[in-house]
Design an enzyme around this catalytic site. Structure first.
Site, PDB file in Angstrom:
ATOM      1  CB  SER A  30       7.680 -28.141 -22.700  1.00  0.00           C
ATOM      2  OG  SER A  30       8.108 -27.946 -24.026  1.00  0.00           O
ATOM      3  CG  ASN A 117      19.200 -30.103 -28.636  1.00  0.00           C
ATOM      4  OD1 ASN A 117      17.995 -30.251 -28.407  1.00  0.00           O
ATOM      5  ND2 ASN A 117      19.998 -31.106 -28.945  1.00  0.00           N
ATOM      6  CB  THR A 162      23.259 -10.106  19.820  1.00  0.00           C
ATOM      7  OG1 THR A 162      23.379 -10.015  21.245  1.00  0.00           O
ATOM      8  CG2 THR A 162      23.911  -8.880  19.192  1.00  0.00           C
ATOM      9  CG  HIS A 163      22.646 -14.244  21.504  1.00  0.00           C
ATOM     10  ND1 HIS A 163      23.268 -15.428  21.169  1.00  0.00           N
ATOM     11  CD2 HIS A 163      23.641 -13.317  21.597  1.00  0.00           C
ATOM     12  CE1 HIS A 163      24.569 -15.240  21.109  1.00  0.00           C
ATOM     13  NE2 HIS A 163      24.834 -13.949  21.344  1.00  0.00           N
ATOM     14  CB  SER A 284      -9.035 -14.148  12.301  1.00  0.00           C
ATOM     15  OG  SER A 284      -9.748 -15.253  12.823  1.00  0.00           O
ATOM     16  CE  LYS A 290      -4.760 -12.902  15.262  1.00  0.00           C
ATOM     17  NZ  LYS A 290      -4.445 -14.291  15.357  1.00  0.00           N
ATOM     18  CG  ASN A 292      -4.035 -12.662  11.431  1.00  0.00           C
ATOM     19  OD1 ASN A 292      -3.777 -12.374  12.597  1.00  0.00           O
ATOM     20  ND2 ASN A 292      -5.023 -13.464  11.082  1.00  0.00           N
ATOM     21  CD  GLU A 297       1.573 -14.925   9.159  1.00  0.00           C
ATOM     22  OE1 GLU A 297       1.430 -15.947   9.825  1.00  0.00           O
ATOM     23  OE2 GLU A 297       0.629 -14.144   8.937  1.00  0.00           O
ATOM     24  CE1 TYR A 324      17.459 -29.969 -24.118  1.00  0.00           C
ATOM     25  CE2 TYR A 324      16.890 -32.042 -25.180  1.00  0.00           C
ATOM     26  CZ  TYR A 324      16.525 -30.910 -24.473  1.00  0.00           C
ATOM     27  OH  TYR A 324      15.214 -30.731 -24.116  1.00  0.00           O
ATOM     28  CD  GLN A 329      10.011 -30.464 -22.234  1.00  0.00           C
ATOM     29  OE1 GLN A 329      10.360 -30.493 -23.413  1.00  0.00           O
ATOM     30  NE2 GLN A 329       8.980 -31.154 -21.792  1.00  0.00           N
ATOM     31  CE  LYS A 332      12.045 -24.615 -21.817  1.00  0.00           C
ATOM     32  NZ  LYS A 332      12.908 -25.794 -21.475  1.00  0.00           N
TER      33      LYS A 332
HETATM   34  N1  ARG Z   1      11.154 -28.452 -25.231  1.00  0.00           N
HETATM   35  C1  ARG Z   1      12.538 -28.770 -25.215  1.00  0.00           C
HETATM   36  C2  ARG Z   1      13.161 -28.213 -23.932  1.00  0.00           C
HETATM   37  O1  ARG Z   1      12.576 -27.409 -23.327  1.00  0.00           O
HETATM   38  C3  ARG Z   1      13.229 -28.139 -26.374  1.00  0.00           C
HETATM   39  C4  ARG Z   1      14.428 -28.893 -26.837  1.00  0.00           C
HETATM   40  C5  ARG Z   1      14.033 -30.218 -27.322  1.00  0.00           C
HETATM   41  N2  ARG Z   1      15.091 -30.869 -27.981  1.00  0.00           N
HETATM   42  C6  ARG Z   1      15.014 -32.152 -28.310  1.00  0.00           C
HETATM   43  N3  ARG Z   1      16.008 -32.650 -28.917  1.00  0.00           N
HETATM   44  N4  ARG Z   1      13.967 -32.868 -27.999  1.00  0.00           N
HETATM   45  O2  ARG Z   1      14.216 -28.586 -23.537  1.00  0.00           O
END
Ligand code: ARG
Length: 464
Positions: A30, A117, A162-163, A284, A290, A292, A297, A324, A329, A332
């Site tokens: 990660s 964790n 309205t509408h 465009s 144009k 835009n 949008e 956990y 993970q 994120k």
């Molecule tokens: N990279 C992990 C996460 O974002 C961190 C926690 C990992 N914990 C574990 N017991 N593998 O959740």
């Protein structure tokens, strides 16, 4: 991202005989995205080390080495001199490994009475606390811009719908203030979520707490947390604070998307209510004429990904047993994506609004068409003692008559009016002017200028 040929030693490597498959490292890492948490990781580890020393769990000398080492690592990362390694999975292990490499055995004591964790839960809370505060500030700036525009255009009348059909004349300021009100509730939703984000999870360890004599309240104090979490299993298991943020974000983007949609409509030739600035539109590649409204949008379009991020997190969490699980993970990228989208949107929207020209003549002309003040005739009759249902019926017949004869409410002769009701006098002509219609809506929260001015001043007081 460095993928060292020489295998980096994994902090959890002790019970393993074989080395992790390369494909697994790629699949599970990660650090390519959670490195954005580095500052918070260092901040959290620094407080943790100070607490460990205060409690006599590690020596003061070791804590000092840890704090200084972390500071140097922070500087390296900040200056782009640090290389994160995929083999070390995540930002936490990368920083810890770098610390041990730098200061040796003292560094190996940092992870005492802590698990990744509770560490990752902490980093996410620190990160989200800062971002939530920042987003609250950006929403406030947007509200202020809407209020400024409303004040500058306090007498501009436009058709209210309205509408998607012209309904009654309203002030442009009132229409814009509707968005300011929505945004203010959004701001408060984030502020409220902040109370539940701002809780310290550290010290929950893997899931059960620890046998070591830690002082969680002290860590909370160092990191500015208002509360310490009550249940170690809950603290490492839940991501409701992320989901709450994502849901406030989804509601905010829904509001922004509606405003964006109106700006798209209003800037069309058909409406011609506004002219967006050249700086906030694009052209465009084939049609030279144009201009835009792509920014609007995209605001509408990006609302889809913000909703998606919410649904994605709700789905990740829905089947997870306590405590956990690595699935978490996956919190994120959706969160970071939503934060980035909100920040970019909230920065550009007020700038674009400030540069938008309002075609007040066109708005006023539209407000005066399509029998938009028919309701004012009905209310006029009510003031003369006619029951509203009858007043509605009489006015409906007047409108029908006008349509049949190709007349407007203004061009219908007084004798014709009088044929529908003896209560209608010459003063009706003043009442059916859009400006008069608006001025008469003096009810609390109504569209009269006096009422809108009060609304603006109340909101100003509330947010300053
Ligand atoms: N990279 C992990 C996460 O974002 C961190 C926690 C990992 N914990 C574990 N017991 N593998 O959740």
């Amino acid at each position: 991202m460095k993928n060292n040929k020489k295998a980096a030693k994994k902090p959890w490597g002790g019970r393993f005989k074989e080395k992790t498959a390369g494909s697994v490292e790629k699949y599970t890492e990660s650090v390519s995205f959670d490195q954005r948490l580095w500052k918070h990781d260092i901040e959290g580890s620094t407080a943790h080390a100070k607490m460990l020393a205060k409690q006599g769990i590690i020596s003061k000398a070791d804590a000092e080495k840890i704090v200084n080492g972390l500071q140097e690592i922070g500087r390296e990362i900040d200056e782009g001199r640090f290389s994160f390694s995929e083999e070390l999975e995540d930002v936490h292990m990368n920083i810890e490994a770098a610390l041990i490499k730098r200061i040796g055995s003292a560094g190996a004591r940092l992870h005492t009475a802590r698990s990744r964790n509770d560490q990752v839960a902490l980093d996410m809370r620190l990160y989200l606390r800062a971002e939530t505060e920042r987003i609250g500030g950006l929403i406030k700036s947007l509200e202020l811009v809407l209020m400024d525009i409303a004040e500058k255009n306090i007498s501009v009348v436009m058709p209210g719908y309205t509408h998607m059909q012209r309904a009654q004349p309203v002030l442009l300021a009132h229409h814009l203030m509707a968005y300011a009100q929505m945004l203010d509730r959004d701001r408060l939703r984030f502020a409220d979520a902040l109370k539940r984000i701002n809780v310290l999870p550290l010290g929950s360890c893997a899931l059960a707490g620890t046998s070591l004599p830690i002082d969680r309240a002290y860590v909370a104090e160092l990191l500015g947390f208002e509360n310490v979490s009550e249940n170690s299993i809950d603290s490492v298991s839940d991501r409701d604070f992320v989901i709450e943020f994502l849901s406030a974000a989804a509601i905010l983007m829904m509001h922004i998307s509606r405003l964006a949609e109106e700006l798209v409509l209003w800037s069309s030739e058909e409406f011609s209510f506004i002219a967006l600035s050249d700086a906030f539109t694009t052209g465009s590649s084939i049609m030279p004429q144009k201009k835009n409204p792509d920014v609007c949008e995209l605001m509408r379009g990006k609302t889809g990904r913000v909703y998606g991020n919410l649904v994605s997190m709700l789905t990740v969490m829905k089947g997870l047993p306590l405590a956990y699980n690595r699935d978490m993970q996956e919190d994120k990228e959706p969160l970071f994506d939503t934060v980035d989208t909100l920040r970019a949107t909230l920065k550009i929207l007020p700038e674009m609004l400030q540069k938008t020209e309002f075609n007040t003549l066109e708005m006023a002309a539209s407000a005066d068409a399509a029998f938009s003040t028919a309701t004012d005739i009905a209310e006029y009759l009510v003031q003369k003692g006619v029951a509203f249902r009858s007043a509605h019926e009489i006015t409906g017949k007047i409108v029908r008559h006008c349509i049949d004869k190709g007349k407007t409410l203004h061009s219908l002769a007084i004798a014709d009016y009088a044929a529908f009701s003896k209560h209608i006098g010459k003063d009706i002509y003043d009442r059916i002017k859009p400006a008069a219609s608006v001025a008469a809506k003096a009810s609390y929260g109504g569209t009269s200028a006096a009422s809108v001015k009060e609304q603006i001043s109340r909101l100003r007081k509330k947010i300053i």
